[in-house]
Enzyme design. Structure first.
Site, PDB file in Angstrom:
ATOM      1  N   VAL A  15      34.255  35.062  31.433  1.00 62.37           N
ATOM      2  CA  VAL A  15      35.099  34.880  32.174  1.00 62.37           C
ATOM      3  C   VAL A  15      35.138  33.625  32.764  1.00 62.37           C
ATOM      4  O   VAL A  15      36.309  32.887  32.738  1.00 62.37           O
ATOM      5  CB  VAL A  15      34.466  35.246  33.985  1.00 62.37           C
ATOM      6  CG1 VAL A  15      35.701  34.923  35.261  1.00 62.37           C
ATOM      7  CG2 VAL A  15      35.054  37.247  33.805  1.00 62.37           C
ATOM      8  N   GLY A  80      27.057  35.505  38.093  1.00 60.35           N
ATOM      9  CA  GLY A  80      26.721  37.156  38.138  1.00 60.35           C
ATOM     10  C   GLY A  80      25.863  37.987  37.543  1.00 60.35           C
ATOM     11  O   GLY A  80      25.989  37.775  36.395  1.00 60.35           O
ATOM     12  N   ARG A  90      26.107  50.427  43.494  1.00 56.63           N
ATOM     13  CA  ARG A  90      27.260  49.377  43.732  1.00 56.63           C
ATOM     14  C   ARG A  90      26.256  48.444  44.814  1.00 56.63           C
ATOM     15  O   ARG A  90      26.674  47.179  44.636  1.00 56.63           O
ATOM     16  CB  ARG A  90      28.750  49.777  44.259  1.00 56.63           C
ATOM     17  CG  ARG A  90      29.373  48.849  44.901  1.00 56.63           C
ATOM     18  CD  ARG A  90      30.745  49.047  45.689  1.00 56.63           C
ATOM     19  NE  ARG A  90      30.981  48.037  45.948  1.00 56.63           N
ATOM     20  CZ  ARG A  90      31.931  47.400  44.875  1.00 56.63           C
ATOM     21  NH1 ARG A  90      32.699  48.165  44.229  1.00 56.63           N
ATOM     22  NH2 ARG A  90      32.838  46.943  45.953  1.00 56.63           N
ATOM     23  N   ASP A 150      46.342  40.812  39.439  1.00 56.72           N
ATOM     24  CA  ASP A 150      46.657  42.247  40.106  1.00 56.72           C
ATOM     25  C   ASP A 150      48.263  41.952  40.664  1.00 56.72           C
ATOM     26  O   ASP A 150      49.123  42.741  40.309  1.00 56.72           O
ATOM     27  CB  ASP A 150      46.366  42.984  41.263  1.00 56.72           C
ATOM     28  CG  ASP A 150      44.519  43.397  41.399  1.00 56.72           C
ATOM     29  OD1 ASP A 150      44.126  43.566  41.020  1.00 56.72           O
ATOM     30  OD2 ASP A 150      44.289  42.000  42.314  1.00 56.72           O
ATOM     31  N   THR A 151      48.564  40.875  41.311  1.00 62.61           N
ATOM     32  CA  THR A 151      49.899  40.718  41.702  1.00 62.61           C
ATOM     33  C   THR A 151      50.378  39.990  40.068  1.00 62.61           C
ATOM     34  O   THR A 151      51.445  40.947  39.958  1.00 62.61           O
ATOM     35  CB  THR A 151      50.169  39.741  41.973  1.00 62.61           C
ATOM     36  OG1 THR A 151      49.936  39.958  43.742  1.00 62.61           O
ATOM     37  CG2 THR A 151      51.743  39.097  42.594  1.00 62.61           C
ATOM     38  N   ARG A 153      50.037  41.300  37.768  1.00 61.89           N
ATOM     39  CA  ARG A 153      49.905  42.411  36.271  1.00 61.89           C
ATOM     40  C   ARG A 153      51.122  43.795  36.995  1.00 61.89           C
ATOM     41  O   ARG A 153      52.450  43.224  36.237  1.00 61.89           O
ATOM     42  CB  ARG A 153      48.450  43.841  36.992  1.00 61.89           C
ATOM     43  CG  ARG A 153      47.399  43.082  35.765  1.00 61.89           C
ATOM     44  CD  ARG A 153      46.667  43.576  35.632  1.00 61.89           C
ATOM     45  NE  ARG A 153      45.243  42.950  35.869  1.00 61.89           N
ATOM     46  CZ  ARG A 153      44.187  43.314  35.765  1.00 61.89           C
ATOM     47  NH1 ARG A 153      43.641  44.015  36.535  1.00 61.89           N
ATOM     48  NH2 ARG A 153      43.126  42.728  34.701  1.00 61.89           N
ATOM     49  N   ARG A 155      53.955  42.520  38.326  1.00 63.02           N
ATOM     50  CA  ARG A 155      55.273  42.266  38.400  1.00 63.02           C
ATOM     51  C   ARG A 155      55.832  41.809  37.294  1.00 63.02           C
ATOM     52  O   ARG A 155      56.730  41.761  36.889  1.00 63.02           O
ATOM     53  CB  ARG A 155      55.026  40.357  38.812  1.00 63.02           C
ATOM     54  CG  ARG A 155      54.805  39.528  40.586  1.00 63.02           C
ATOM     55  CD  ARG A 155      55.284  38.162  41.086  1.00 63.02           C
ATOM     56  NE  ARG A 155      54.802  38.408  42.114  1.00 63.02           N
ATOM     57  CZ  ARG A 155      54.957  37.156  42.640  1.00 63.02           C
ATOM     58  NH1 ARG A 155      55.046  36.406  41.894  1.00 63.02           N
ATOM     59  NH2 ARG A 155      54.831  37.151  44.403  1.00 63.02           N
ATOM     60  N   HIS A 177      40.908  43.530  45.866  1.00 61.05           N
ATOM     61  CA  HIS A 177      41.450  43.234  44.141  1.00 61.05           C
ATOM     62  C   HIS A 177      40.108  44.888  44.298  1.00 61.05           C
ATOM     63  O   HIS A 177      39.099  44.408  43.467  1.00 61.05           O
ATOM     64  CB  HIS A 177      40.350  41.954  43.995  1.00 61.05           C
ATOM     65  CG  HIS A 177      40.173  42.238  42.788  1.00 61.05           C
ATOM     66  ND1 HIS A 177      41.226  42.150  41.811  1.00 61.05           N
ATOM     67  CD2 HIS A 177      39.176  41.397  41.544  1.00 61.05           C
ATOM     68  CE1 HIS A 177      40.933  41.751  40.432  1.00 61.05           C
ATOM     69  NE2 HIS A 177      39.726  41.556  40.493  1.00 61.05           N
TER      70      HIS A 177
END
Length: 314
Positions: A15, A80, A90, A150-151, A153, A155, A177
């Protein structure tokens, strides 16, 4: 005086490297400073980026330690731990990442106290909340990438369905998220025309089809990871987009992870709501009117995030 745009990236894994490439390719920074526990890896990434300057423009890229981030306007956190084994829970993974962030935030408060922090490591909402708890800087200067991906993707899928540019679609996914995120249909529009229960561009509303598009957006990361092992390219572009809004003081409205501070009855958690993002970080919160069902789902998403951090010693 012309101000140099200095941007730090902590963590040069998939990332962090994708973000560095997107920022470099869009020529958003005059100086990119890469910090990683594996200093040689950071050096290699910096060298590789530097070699493209003829085609992109002059951008200084260096592998550095935390003390070199003193003049950074924005520091992106993509460091991370990954899951140590299939048996690791988790919460165990989150505890390890919380310990990592405790060290990172301490270093950044010491060496880059004025920088805006942009959190990209998952679970991004919980780590954004933890970073706000640990840091001495104002909460509005610590932002999580949240549901902007997410938004995007969502749209893109809606744009494909209706045969229009995704930029012409106005629709949000808010909340976590993650699995409890919420599609906001009540104010979704194309060209100012509501989508919900309407016929738009000859395509009538079909609940089953729309639920399927949302599920594709929500499950996209799982599908991508199953095929290539990780997600990096799109989140790198998302990071660059938020960075541009900050550095250019665009006051762009985008769904990023922050504390709603009472909006929709939600307290003591970080999740995504529409925010005005500019040179000071989150300048204002936008609270669009949601349906009763959407408000309830957003509150449930907040509850899920609080539960996910239960047991953490912050």
């Amino acid at each position: 005086m012309i101000q140099r745009r200095t941007v730090g990236i902590v963590g040069t894994g998939q990332v962090g490297t994708a973000a560095a490439y997107a920022i470099y390719n869009q020529n958003l920074a005059s100086e990119l400073l890469l910090v990683d526990q594996d200093h040689k890896k950071a050096e290699g990434e910096a060298m590789d980026l530097m070699h493209g300057q003829l085609l992109v423009g002059r951008v200084t890229c260096r592998a550095v330690d935390y003390d070199a981030l003193e003049n950074a306007q924005v520091v992106i956190l993509s460091a991370g731990a990954s899951q140590a084994s299939p048996d690791e829970s988790r919460l165990e993974l989150l505890k390890r990442n919380a310990d990592i962030y405790r060290q990172i935030i301490s270093e950044l408060d010491r060496h880059a106290p004025n920088a805006i922090l942009l959190i990209a490591t998952n679970p991004v909402d919980v780590l954004t909340y933890i970073s706000q708890e640990l840091s001495e800087r104002p909460q509005e200067r610590i932002i999580g990438t949240g549901t902007l991906l997410d938004t995007a993707r969502f749209r893109a899928l809606l744009g494909n369905h209706y045969g229009v540019d995704p930029k012409s679609v106005h629709a949000y996914i808010l909340g976590e998220h993650g699995d409890s995120e919420v599609p906001i249909w009540s104010n979704a529009t194309i060209g100012g025309q509501r989508i919900l229960n309407e016929t738009v561009l000859g395509r009538p509303w079909d609940q089953e089809t729309m639920d399927g598009l949302y599920e594709q957006a929500r499950n996209a990361a799982y599908e991508i990871i199953e095929r290539k092992g990780y997600t990096d390219t799109a989140i790198g572009v998302v990071i660059a987009r938020i960075l541009r809004a900050i550095l250019e003081d665009q006051r762009a409205v985008m769904p990023v992870s922050v504390r709603p501070n009472g909006a929709y009855g939600i307290h003591d958690v970080a999740l995504s709501t529409p925010c005005v993002v500019g040179i000071e970080g989150v300048a204002e919160h936008v609270s669009p009117t949601l349906s009763r069902e959407e408000t309830s789902a957003l509150q449930a998403s907040a509850d899920a995030l609080r539960e996910s951090r239960a047991g953490l010693d912050i």
